[in-house]
Scaffold this motif. Structure first.
Motif, PDB file in Angstrom:
ATOM      1  N   GLU A 185       0.816  -1.212   0.000  1.00  0.00           N
ATOM      2  CA  GLU A 185       0.000   0.000   0.000  1.00  0.00           C
ATOM      3  C   GLU A 185       0.852   1.264   0.000  1.00  0.00           C
ATOM      4  O   GLU A 185       0.387   2.327  -0.416  1.00  0.00           O
ATOM      5  N   HIS A 186       2.101   1.131   0.439  1.00  0.00           N
ATOM      6  CA  HIS A 186       2.992   2.291   0.519  1.00  0.00           C
ATOM      7  C   HIS A 186       4.141   2.212  -0.489  1.00  0.00           C
ATOM      8  O   HIS A 186       5.013   3.091  -0.497  1.00  0.00           O
ATOM      9  N   LEU A 187       4.115   1.172  -1.332  1.00  0.00           N
ATOM     10  CA  LEU A 187       5.198   0.979  -2.304  1.00  0.00           C
ATOM     11  C   LEU A 187       4.599   0.375  -3.573  1.00  0.00           C
ATOM     12  O   LEU A 187       4.995  -0.691  -4.027  1.00  0.00           O
ATOM     13  N   THR A 188       3.664   1.083  -4.147  1.00  0.00           N
ATOM     14  CA  THR A 188       2.877   0.538  -5.260  1.00  0.00           C
ATOM     15  C   THR A 188       3.653   0.455  -6.564  1.00  0.00           C
ATOM     16  O   THR A 188       3.224  -0.248  -7.486  1.00  0.00           O
ATOM     17  N   ASP A 189       4.770   1.142  -6.676  1.00  0.00           N
ATOM     18  CA  ASP A 189       5.484   1.191  -7.948  1.00  0.00           C
ATOM     19  C   ASP A 189       6.637   0.196  -8.032  1.00  0.00           C
ATOM     20  O   ASP A 189       7.408   0.216  -8.999  1.00  0.00           O
ATOM     21  N   LEU A 190       6.776  -0.679  -7.040  1.00  0.00           N
ATOM     22  CA  LEU A 190       7.868  -1.656  -7.068  1.00  0.00           C
ATOM     23  C   LEU A 190       7.367  -2.958  -7.674  1.00  0.00           C
ATOM     24  O   LEU A 190       6.565  -3.675  -7.079  1.00  0.00           O
ATOM     25  N   ASP A 191       7.869  -3.268  -8.864  1.00  0.00           N
ATOM     26  CA  ASP A 191       7.470  -4.486  -9.558  1.00  0.00           C
ATOM     27  C   ASP A 191       8.428  -5.627  -9.241  1.00  0.00           C
ATOM     28  O   ASP A 191       9.367  -5.480  -8.472  1.00  0.00           O
ATOM     29  N   GLY A 192       8.201  -6.749  -9.895  1.00  0.00           N
ATOM     30  CA  GLY A 192       9.088  -7.893  -9.732  1.00  0.00           C
ATOM     31  C   GLY A 192       8.620  -8.834  -8.635  1.00  0.00           C
ATOM     32  O   GLY A 192       7.472  -8.818  -8.193  1.00  0.00           O
ATOM     33  N   ILE A 193       9.542  -9.691  -8.176  1.00  0.00           N
ATOM     34  CA  ILE A 193       9.261 -10.684  -7.146  1.00  0.00           C
ATOM     35  C   ILE A 193       9.072  -9.998  -5.794  1.00  0.00           C
ATOM     36  O   ILE A 193       9.826  -9.104  -5.426  1.00  0.00           O
ATOM     37  N   TRP A 194       8.050 -10.424  -5.069  1.00  0.00           N
ATOM     38  CA  TRP A 194       7.886 -10.022  -3.673  1.00  0.00           C
ATOM     39  C   TRP A 194       7.819 -11.294  -2.835  1.00  0.00           C
ATOM     40  O   TRP A 194       7.078 -12.226  -3.162  1.00  0.00           O
ATOM     41  N   LEU A 195       8.588 -11.354  -1.756  1.00  0.00           N
ATOM     42  CA  LEU A 195       8.535 -12.543  -0.910  1.00  0.00           C
ATOM     43  C   LEU A 195       8.820 -12.178   0.539  1.00  0.00           C
ATOM     44  O   LEU A 195       9.471 -11.170   0.833  1.00  0.00           O
ATOM     45  N   LEU A 196       8.327 -13.024   1.423  1.00  0.00           N
ATOM     46  CA  LEU A 196       8.494 -12.851   2.873  1.00  0.00           C
ATOM     47  C   LEU A 196       9.052 -14.141   3.445  1.00  0.00           C
ATOM     48  O   LEU A 196       8.599 -15.227   3.089  1.00  0.00           O
ATOM     49  N   ASP A 197      10.034 -14.024   4.353  1.00  0.00           N
ATOM     50  CA  ASP A 197      10.606 -15.224   4.944  1.00  0.00           C
ATOM     51  C   ASP A 197      11.112 -14.924   6.343  1.00  0.00           C
ATOM     52  O   ASP A 197      11.354 -13.769   6.710  1.00  0.00           O
TER      53      ASP A 197
END
Length: 396
Positions: A185-197
């Motif tokens: 919601e605060h970083l809408t322009d970042l494309d590519g892979i998103w992951l959490l670990d």
């Protein structure tokens, strides 16, 4: 998650192409300067397959060609290397005591790193702060012209193996947080892979994935900081992180070592964290939460109470090392986390205990090597960046 491969239908050509691409990238990463023929030999892929994949990776800026390499009796081939000039991998580590960011090349070289010693509060406030830091990082001239392949975020607690949800971070008080959704919601322009670990899983992955040369068969990384956890990575071209049905694999800080002992932040009694963790050492020595732990301990010099507390914590760490050796039996153990900066007063009892007992079951002389990372400030963030690359290699 990046380190597991969903079952595919037999004959899924698209999946086979992804595996081939990942395998070729892994070979170039481990054998810089390998030619197409070398890659075909090492991967057992056909020369035509290697040639086609390499050409596509050259066009996409993942690989670059070097000088011709002479071959006895055959045509010389071009040396191949990872191209570190076009892409960037972002990694962020949400620690109990601060936020850490890195921007890496495909080969794991850290181009930029940022650290703020501002303990996270709520998920929303942390997302706002992290998004602002990431925007500043991305605008830095050192990486502004690069194509971002994605962002990996680490958290100090177990993450669901099915969805990117932080189940519990006892030392933050966060429960069932879909942090990536909050951050987007605060970083809408970042494309590519998103992951959490989990941070220890990511740190282990980075130690394995960005290992110079051929990595050991398996690595267990022990993160000893405000809390304590571990992560394991094993595999070859496709590193695997065991996670368990609920994402609890590696939560050694909450294994019970003293039944009926002190209460832990998780609610149980006698957890390992009550003996060896930043918060436990602070509590035992009366060091305030807003004080720098390392500086406070150094200021007390050869204080007997400090020696006893650190020796006790070190022995507990050695017990955890031995338990991991007996239950997971990794080829290499890595010790990291902020507690490593406390030095030999903590690490020597741990290493001595492990050395004395690691062969009790084997009655032999084999030794599991132990690597100590004295400054692992950015290890988890860099590991998250490695996970981004591993996943992007399958999806490129």
């Amino acid at each position: 998650m990046v380190s597991t491969f969903a079952p595919q239908a037999a004959g899924d050509l698209n999946f086979l192409k992804k595996l081939n691409r990942s395998s070729i990238l892994a070979t170039v990463r481990r054998y810089p300067g390998a030619t197409r023929a070398d890659i075909a030999s090492r991967t057992q892929l056909t020369k035509a397959t290697v040639g086609g994949v390499v050409q596509a990776l050259l066009e996409r800026g993942w690989l670059r060609e070097g000088a011709l390499q002479p071959r006895g009796g055959g045509r010389p081939g071009r040396a191949l290397y990872l191209d570190d000039s076009h892409h960037v991998l972002l990694g962020a580590d949400i620690g109990v005591r601060g936020l850490r960011l890195v921007a890496c090349t495909l080969g794991g070289e850290v181009l930029l790193q940022r650290y703020v010693t501002e303990p996270p509060t709520t998920p929303e406030a942390t997302a706002v702060r992290l998004a602002a830091m990431l925007r500043i990082l991305r605008d830095d001239p050192a990486i502004a012209g690069r194509h971002c392949l994605g962002l990996g975020v680490t958290v100090p607690g177990p993450v669901s193996p099915v969805d990117p949800i932080l189940r519990l971070a006892p030392n933050l008080g966060w429960v069932d947080v879909a942090f990536l959704d909050v951050l987007r919601e605060h970083l809408t322009d970042l494309d590519g892979i998103w992951l959490l670990d989990n941070e220890a899983n990511a740190a282990a992955f980075g130690e394995f994935f960005f290992h110079d040369g051929i990595p050991p068969e398996s690595i267990v990384y022990i993160s000893a900081a405000s809390g304590i956890g571990s992560g394991m990575v094993t595999g070859d071209n496709f590193p695997l992180v065991p996670r368990g049905g609920q994402g609890l694999v590696g939560e050694i800080g909450h294994t019970i070592v003293q039944p009926g002992g002190l209460y832990c932040h998780c609610g149980n009694r006698g957890c390992a964290e009550t003996l060896v963790s930043g918060w436990a050492i602070r509590a035992a020595l009366g060091i305030a939460d807003d004080e720098n732990l390392e500086a406070a301990i150094m200021a007390r010099g050869e204080d007997t109470e400090v020696d006893v507390t650190l020796r006790r914590a070190g022995e507990a760490l050695g017990i955890l090392m031995l338990n991991l050796h007996h239950t997971l039996n990794p080829a290499t153990l890595v010790l990291g986390g902020s507690l490593m900066r406390l030095g030999e007063r903590l690490t020597q009892p741990a290493l001595s205990y492990f050395e004395a007992h690691q062969n009790d079951l084997l009655r032999g002389t084999q030794r599991v090597p132990v690597k100590v990372i004295h400054d692992s400030t950015f290890t988890a963030a860099r590991g998250a960046a490695a996970e981004v690359m591993a996943k992007a290699a399958l999806e490129a």
